[in-house]
Write a protein that holds these residues in place. Structure first.
Motif, PDB file in Angstrom:
ATOM      1  N   GLY A   1     -26.621   1.203   1.043  1.00  0.00           N
ATOM      2  CA  GLY A   1     -26.856   0.332  -0.124  1.00  0.00           C
ATOM      3  C   GLY A   1     -28.131  -0.486  -0.020  1.00  0.00           C
ATOM      4  O   GLY A   1     -28.093  -1.706  -0.131  1.00  0.00           O
TER       5      GLY A   1
ATOM      6  N   GLU B   1     -18.298   5.138   1.971  1.00  0.00           N
ATOM      7  CA  GLU B   1     -16.942   5.515   2.415  1.00  0.00           C
ATOM      8  C   GLU B   1     -16.843   7.008   2.721  1.00  0.00           C
ATOM      9  O   GLU B   1     -15.846   7.454   3.292  1.00  0.00           O
TER      10      GLU B   1
ATOM     11  N   GLU C   1     -27.059   5.417  -0.932  1.00  0.00           N
ATOM     12  CA  GLU C   1     -27.060   4.413  -2.020  1.00  0.00           C
ATOM     13  C   GLU C   1     -26.310   4.995  -3.208  1.00  0.00           C
ATOM     14  O   GLU C   1     -26.598   6.110  -3.636  1.00  0.00           O
TER      15      GLU C   1
ATOM     16  N   THR D   1     -26.848  -4.953   4.281  1.00  0.00           N
ATOM     17  CA  THR D   1     -26.994  -6.364   3.908  1.00  0.00           C
ATOM     18  C   THR D   1     -26.463  -6.542   2.496  1.00  0.00           C
ATOM     19  O   THR D   1     -26.938  -5.905   1.567  1.00  0.00           O
TER      20      THR D   1
ATOM     21  N   TYR E   1     -31.724  -6.867 -10.576  1.00  0.00           N
ATOM     22  CA  TYR E   1     -31.493  -7.256  -9.177  1.00  0.00           C
ATOM     23  C   TYR E   1     -32.764  -7.705  -8.452  1.00  0.00           C
ATOM     24  O   TYR E   1     -32.784  -8.750  -7.794  1.00  0.00           O
TER      25      TYR E   1
HETATM   26  C1  LIG Z   1     -25.930  -6.601  -3.714  1.00  0.00           C
HETATM   27  S1  LIG Z   1     -26.804  -5.107  -3.546  1.00  0.00           S
HETATM   28  C2  LIG Z   1     -27.636  -5.336  -1.975  1.00  0.00           C
HETATM   29  C3  LIG Z   1     -28.944  -4.582  -1.888  1.00  0.00           C
HETATM   30  C4  LIG Z   1     -29.723  -4.785  -0.589  1.00  0.00           C
HETATM   31  N1  LIG Z   1     -28.975  -4.282   0.549  1.00  0.00           N
HETATM   32  C5  LIG Z   1     -30.081  -6.231  -0.389  1.00  0.00           C
HETATM   33  O1  LIG Z   1     -29.792  -6.800   0.664  1.00  0.00           O
HETATM   34  O2  LIG Z   1     -30.713  -6.803  -1.289  1.00  0.00           O
HETATM   35  C6  LIG Z   1     -25.514  -3.962  -3.112  1.00  0.00           C
HETATM   36  C7  LIG Z   1     -26.036  -2.562  -2.962  1.00  0.00           C
HETATM   37  O3  LIG Z   1     -25.025  -1.727  -2.411  1.00  0.00           O
HETATM   38  C8  LIG Z   1     -24.926  -0.540  -3.200  1.00  0.00           C
HETATM   39  N2  LIG Z   1     -23.538  -0.051  -3.049  1.00  0.00           N
HETATM   40  C9  LIG Z   1     -22.435  -0.555  -3.623  1.00  0.00           C
HETATM   41  N3  LIG Z   1     -21.341   0.123  -3.238  1.00  0.00           N
HETATM   42  C10 LIG Z   1     -21.767   1.086  -2.391  1.00  0.00           C
HETATM   43  C11 LIG Z   1     -21.109   2.122  -1.670  1.00  0.00           C
HETATM   44  N4  LIG Z   1     -19.780   2.286  -1.735  1.00  0.00           N
HETATM   45  N5  LIG Z   1     -21.864   2.934  -0.895  1.00  0.00           N
HETATM   46  C12 LIG Z   1     -23.212   2.786  -0.814  1.00  0.00           C
HETATM   47  N6  LIG Z   1     -23.892   1.831  -1.491  1.00  0.00           N
HETATM   48  C13 LIG Z   1     -23.179   0.985  -2.267  1.00  0.00           C
HETATM   49  C14 LIG Z   1     -25.288  -1.012  -4.600  1.00  0.00           C
HETATM   50  O4  LIG Z   1     -25.659   0.050  -5.439  1.00  0.00           O
HETATM   51  C15 LIG Z   1     -26.443  -1.958  -4.295  1.00  0.00           C
HETATM   52  O5  LIG Z   1     -27.651  -1.289  -4.126  1.00  0.00           O
END
Ligand SMILES: C[S@@+](CC[C@H](N)C(=O)[O-])C[C@H]1O[C@@H](n2cnc3c(N)ncnc32)[C@H](O)[C@@H]1O
Length: 264
Positions: free
Chosen positions: A90, A140, A110, A156, A46
């Motif tokens: 996240g 959630e 996260e 984001t 990522y």
């Molecule tokens: C596409 S990445 C975005 C990371 C960062 N926010 C950015 O803008 O680069 C999505 C992130 O959300 C986290 N994530 C996914 N589902 C989630 C959930 N239900 N609760 C908390 N975090 C979550 C993933 O592990 C990941 O770190």
């Protein structure tokens, strides 16, 4: 469109067998319960992959988050210090540190523990932010975060991976103090070109959905706008991230976005 598909073919063609092998291997590993492979792999790729995105959009993001610095904390002790209590959902490797006002106290929720090391490495470059807690959990269900305790919630590009967006929005509303703000910046399903939407569906059902656990056809903008949990206001704009030349044109499948601020 045909130019773009030809370009896509030329880029992917030498990788076809590796991609197929990787995809089948991932399916087998998931079927036999090795469930940490996907989050480990995602955390590995990522940061290098998304750095380009974040550099390209830095000025736009800065503008979006700028008003945060004028927010006044609901907590008298923090107010006295001119600080804010922020919750980021996240955060991944922590691309958003640079947008938070000095002295912010940050809690993150996260779901992927493999991001923790990269996140704390990034944090060391931003000593003006005080880390409160890194919680491994789901947006959630943030039971560890008290009601009405947070000044600012940030997400984001997260709602595309959240399984129940309405539930997450309810939780965000619950933890925000009255007057608190939810800043979001999310990619959403294509709203203009039906052929792009068609390919987004295909990608979500296959590689993108499995490898990144991300829905390119999410309707997070509509769900926030529907405002089922009762924010006092929601200001939202749809926008497109710019497409560069060559391979960067493929970003069309990820270009429709929405950003906004919802106030409790
Ligand atoms: C596409 S990445 C975005 C990371 C960062 N926010 C950015 O803008 O680069 C999505 C992130 O959300 C986290 N994530 C996914 N589902 C989630 C959930 N239900 N609760 C908390 N975090 C979550 C993933 O592990 C990941 O770190």
């Amino acid at each position: 469109m045909s130019n773009l598909l030809t370009e896509l073919y030329h880029v992917l063609q030498p990788w076809t067998y590796y991609l197929l092998f990787g995809f089948v291997l991932l399916l087998i590993l998931q079927k036999y319960g090795v469930s940490h492979i996907q989050p480990w792999f995602f955390a590995k790729i990522y940061n290098p992959w998304l750095t380009i995105y974040h550099v390209k959009l830095r000025a736009m993001k800065q503008k979006h988050f700028d008003s945060m610095k004028n927010h006044v904390s609901a907590d008298p002790a923090l107010r006295k210090k001119g600080a804010l209590r922020i919750l980021e959902i996240g955060p991944g490797p922590g691309f958003n540190f640079e947008f938070f006002p000095p002295k912010s106290e940050l809690t993150v929720v996260e779901v992927n523990p493999f991001f923790e090391e990269q996140f704390f490495e990034k944090q060391s470059e931003h000593p003006h932010i005080k880390m409160d807690r890194f919680v491994v959990g789901f947006a959630e269900d943030m039971k560890g975060v008290p009601d009405n305790s947070i000044d600012i919630v940030v997400s984001t590009m997260v709602l595309c991976s959240v399984r129940d967006i309405d539930k997450a929005l309810k939780e965000i509303h619950r933890v925000l103090a009255p007057g608190g703000k939810y800043y979001y910046w999310e990619h959403i399903r294509e709203y203009q070109y039906s052929w792009v939407l068609f390919i987004q569906h295909l990608l979500t059902l296959t590689i993108h959905g499995y490898i990144f656990r991300c829905s390119l056809v999410n309707r997070s903008d509509e769900l926030i706008k529907a405002n089922k949990c009762g924010f006092s206001s929601v200001e939202q704009q749809r926008f497109r991230t710019p497409l560069g030349p060559g391979i960067d044109k493929l970003a069309i499948f990820h270009s429709a976005h929405a950003k906004g601020i919802a106030t409790k």
